[in-house]
Design a protein around this motif. Sequence first.
Motif, short mmCIF file in Angstrom:
data_model
loop_
_atom_site.label_atom_id
_atom_site.label_comp_id
_atom_site.label_asym_id
_atom_site.label_seq_id
_atom_site.Cartn_x
_atom_site.Cartn_y
_atom_site.Cartn_z
N VAL A 21 -39.30 -15.16 -14.64
CA VAL A 21 -39.57 -13.72 -14.48
C VAL A 21 -40.38 -13.47 -13.20
O VAL A 21 -40.10 -12.53 -12.44
N GLN A 22 -41.36 -14.34 -12.95
CA GLN A 22 -42.17 -14.20 -11.74
C GLN A 22 -41.33 -14.48 -10.49
O GLN A 22 -41.47 -13.81 -9.47
N GLN A 23 -40.42 -15.46 -10.57
CA GLN A 23 -39.56 -15.77 -9.44
C GLN A 23 -38.64 -14.60 -9.09
O GLN A 23 -38.40 -14.33 -7.91
N ILE A 24 -38.14 -13.91 -10.13
CA ILE A 24 -37.31 -12.72 -9.89
C ILE A 24 -38.09 -11.68 -9.11
O ILE A 24 -37.59 -11.09 -8.12
N TYR A 25 -39.32 -11.44 -9.51
CA TYR A 25 -40.15 -10.44 -8.82
C TYR A 25 -40.40 -10.87 -7.37
O TYR A 25 -40.22 -10.08 -6.43
N LEU A 26 -40.81 -12.12 -7.20
CA LEU A 26 -41.15 -12.59 -5.85
C LEU A 26 -39.93 -12.57 -4.93
O LEU A 26 -40.04 -12.24 -3.74
N PHE A 27 -38.76 -12.90 -5.47
CA PHE A 27 -37.56 -12.93 -4.63
C PHE A 27 -37.17 -11.53 -4.16
O PHE A 27 -36.93 -11.31 -2.97
N PHE A 28 -37.10 -10.59 -5.08
CA PHE A 28 -36.62 -9.26 -4.72
C PHE A 28 -37.65 -8.46 -3.91
O PHE A 28 -37.28 -7.53 -3.20
N GLU A 47 -27.23 -5.87 -13.57
CA GLU A 47 -27.35 -5.35 -12.20
C GLU A 47 -28.12 -6.34 -11.31
O GLU A 47 -27.74 -6.56 -10.15
N MET A 48 -29.16 -6.93 -11.84
CA MET A 48 -29.92 -7.92 -11.07
C MET A 48 -29.06 -9.16 -10.78
O MET A 48 -29.12 -9.73 -9.68
N ARG A 49 -28.28 -9.55 -11.78
CA ARG A 49 -27.44 -10.73 -11.59
C ARG A 49 -26.36 -10.45 -10.53
O ARG A 49 -26.05 -11.32 -9.70
N GLU A 50 -25.79 -9.27 -10.57
CA GLU A 50 -24.80 -8.90 -9.55
C GLU A 50 -25.43 -8.87 -8.16
O GLU A 50 -24.81 -9.31 -7.17
N ALA A 51 -26.66 -8.36 -8.10
CA ALA A 51 -27.36 -8.31 -6.82
C ALA A 51 -27.60 -9.72 -6.28
O ALA A 51 -27.43 -9.98 -5.07
N LEU A 52 -27.97 -10.64 -7.17
CA LEU A 52 -28.17 -12.04 -6.75
C LEU A 52 -26.87 -12.65 -6.25
O LEU A 52 -26.86 -13.41 -5.27
N TYR A 53 -25.76 -12.34 -6.93
CA TYR A 53 -24.46 -12.87 -6.51
C TYR A 53 -24.09 -12.34 -5.12
O TYR A 53 -23.58 -13.09 -4.27
N ASN A 54 -24.32 -11.07 -4.89
CA ASN A 54 -24.01 -10.47 -3.58
C ASN A 54 -24.81 -11.13 -2.47
O ASN A 54 -24.30 -11.38 -1.37
N ALA A 70 -31.26 -17.33 -4.20
CA ALA A 70 -30.52 -16.36 -5.00
C ALA A 70 -29.52 -17.06 -5.91
O ALA A 70 -29.34 -16.68 -7.07
N CYS A 71 -28.88 -18.11 -5.42
CA CYS A 71 -27.92 -18.86 -6.22
C CYS A 71 -28.60 -19.53 -7.41
O CYS A 71 -28.07 -19.53 -8.52
N ASN A 72 -29.78 -20.07 -7.18
CA ASN A 72 -30.55 -20.72 -8.26
C ASN A 72 -30.91 -19.71 -9.35
O ASN A 72 -30.74 -19.98 -10.55
N LEU A 73 -31.38 -18.53 -8.95
CA LEU A 73 -31.74 -17.50 -9.93
C LEU A 73 -30.50 -16.96 -10.64
O LEU A 73 -30.54 -16.66 -11.84
N MET A 89 -29.81 -16.93 -14.72
CA MET A 89 -29.49 -15.74 -15.50
C MET A 89 -28.16 -15.90 -16.25
O MET A 89 -27.87 -15.13 -17.16
N GLY A 90 -27.40 -16.91 -15.88
CA GLY A 90 -26.16 -17.18 -16.60
C GLY A 90 -26.35 -18.11 -17.78
O GLY A 90 -25.39 -18.42 -18.50
N LYS A 91 -27.58 -18.56 -18.00
CA LYS A 91 -27.87 -19.45 -19.12
C LYS A 91 -28.18 -18.63 -20.37
O LYS A 91 -28.93 -17.65 -20.32
N LEU A 92 -27.62 -19.06 -21.49
CA LEU A 92 -27.81 -18.33 -22.74
C LEU A 92 -29.27 -18.33 -23.17
O LEU A 92 -29.77 -17.32 -23.69
N GLU A 93 -29.98 -19.44 -22.95
CA GLU A 93 -31.38 -19.53 -23.38
C GLU A 93 -32.25 -18.48 -22.69
O GLU A 93 -33.13 -17.88 -23.31
N ILE A 94 -32.02 -18.27 -21.39
CA ILE A 94 -32.79 -17.27 -20.64
C ILE A 94 -32.53 -15.87 -21.19
O ILE A 94 -33.45 -15.06 -21.38
N ALA A 95 -31.27 -15.58 -21.48
CA ALA A 95 -30.91 -14.25 -21.99
C ALA A 95 -31.50 -14.02 -23.38
O ALA A 95 -31.96 -12.91 -23.69
N ILE A 96 -31.48 -15.06 -24.23
CA ILE A 96 -32.08 -14.94 -25.57
C ILE A 96 -33.56 -14.65 -25.46
O ILE A 96 -34.10 -13.76 -26.12
N TYR A 97 -34.23 -15.43 -24.61
CA TYR A 97 -35.67 -15.24 -24.43
C TYR A 97 -35.99 -13.85 -23.86
O TYR A 97 -37.01 -13.26 -24.20
N ALA A 98 -35.11 -13.36 -22.97
CA ALA A 98 -35.36 -12.04 -22.37
C ALA A 98 -35.41 -10.96 -23.44
O ALA A 98 -36.33 -10.12 -23.46
#
Length: 446
Positions: free
Chosen positions: A142-149, A197-204, A219-222, A226-235
């Motif tokens: 979550v912190q990496q998402i903030y720092l990246f964008f 939307e964030m995942r699409e932005a990372l892909y772009n 961006a590819c790493n993030l 976000m494509g992992k099921l565990e991350i989405a469950i935790y979110a």
Amino acid sequence: MGEHVQQEIISRIKKSKYYSFSPDSIPDEGHIDQLTIVIRYMEDTMPKERFLTFMDNRGHNGSDMAKALFQFLEGHNIDLKDCRGQSYDNAANRSGKYKGMQALIKDKNPLEFVPCFRHSLNLVGKAAVNTCSAAVHYFDFVQQIYLFFTASTARYATPKEKLTRADKQLYVPKRLNETRWSCRADATKAIVHGYREMREALYNITTDKENKAVARNEACNLYEKMGKLEIAIYATFWNDILERFNATNHILLDPKVVLSTAVKALKSLKTFIETKREKYEEYEAAGIRLSGTEEYTEVRHCVRNVRLNPLDYGKAEDAQMRPKVKFPANSFLPVIDQIVQSLSDRIAAYDLCERSGFLNRLEDMDAASLVSFYKGDLELSLKDELVHFVELVKLDRKDNEKIPKELYFYKMLLDYGLQATFHRLSIVTVESSRRSHDGCFSTFIS
């Protein structure tokens, strides 16, 4: 001028007689620790909280801080025996049962210790995250998402533009904060509401050749995370948990909240968390919708090399759980259990509300048990005063009275000049009125 103000406050404390204190240490601009002392007492019909002084902190252990406090009280002729409560954050050097500041003070005066409401949920959340590595890794993500964008205006505009096009309420990435868990609630809400939307932005960003290789790799790493099921469950899970944490925290932060209300808020939060044990399938389904996959991440396991360790020859391999079973067993249920246990510990620390809240049930009050606990302040004749006072309250109590009963009874005694008639009860009401607000940590040092 400062000393004159301090002496005026001290004179009011002595006039009130009973008080509680909230000491804490905080670094100043020169990075030197200062010990702050804040006193809470009753003045007229309202509890007052006054900052008294900054003192050079002589050490971080409970003994050093307790000695500094004792010297200050003795130097200003404030009797420690009149202290009826101590409240501060839950750091071990202050709240420890054996060597903490509260334990050392109790050796001189067996007064109540009230953990700070404002810090309670922060510490519960921190303990829950540290329960398992998956939770730690999620909040790092979550912190990496903030720092990246937020590293550049162009990156920040990408998810913002996609959220605007999707006609969604705009929740932009938020920064985490170590102590303010309300910030974590905002951060997880932004992730859940803008997941696609964030995942699409990372892909772009990943596929845009004009971006630097470092940015595309990050961006590819993030994007893969976000494509992992565990991350989405935790979110989705942490969004629900922290949303309730934040709502409960608003109750605890109310400067007018009373102890009994705070305890009820914590108990209701605990019940809410307990219901989540049976909801894993719902979070799994929500995670599948967000991530677009039903597969858990496979973890490679090392196989023993019997040539390096001959003693392992013939030994059966350890049983390995399937990822679908392992994740809820190791990363979902332990977090819930830790939150429930931590909340139970916090609630148990406020068990004095059974005594301080007795004015809400005067008719059923066991005066003998109250007198036995406060032997130096009360006498058994309090029972007769209670019977007399209950009848008086029935004649006077107004249906539209909205202030807490503790304050109403104390105000009634003052307004009608009944302190002499109900001498022992006036001691009890001033104590209950002051203590009902003790859990709210000082605004000077929060």
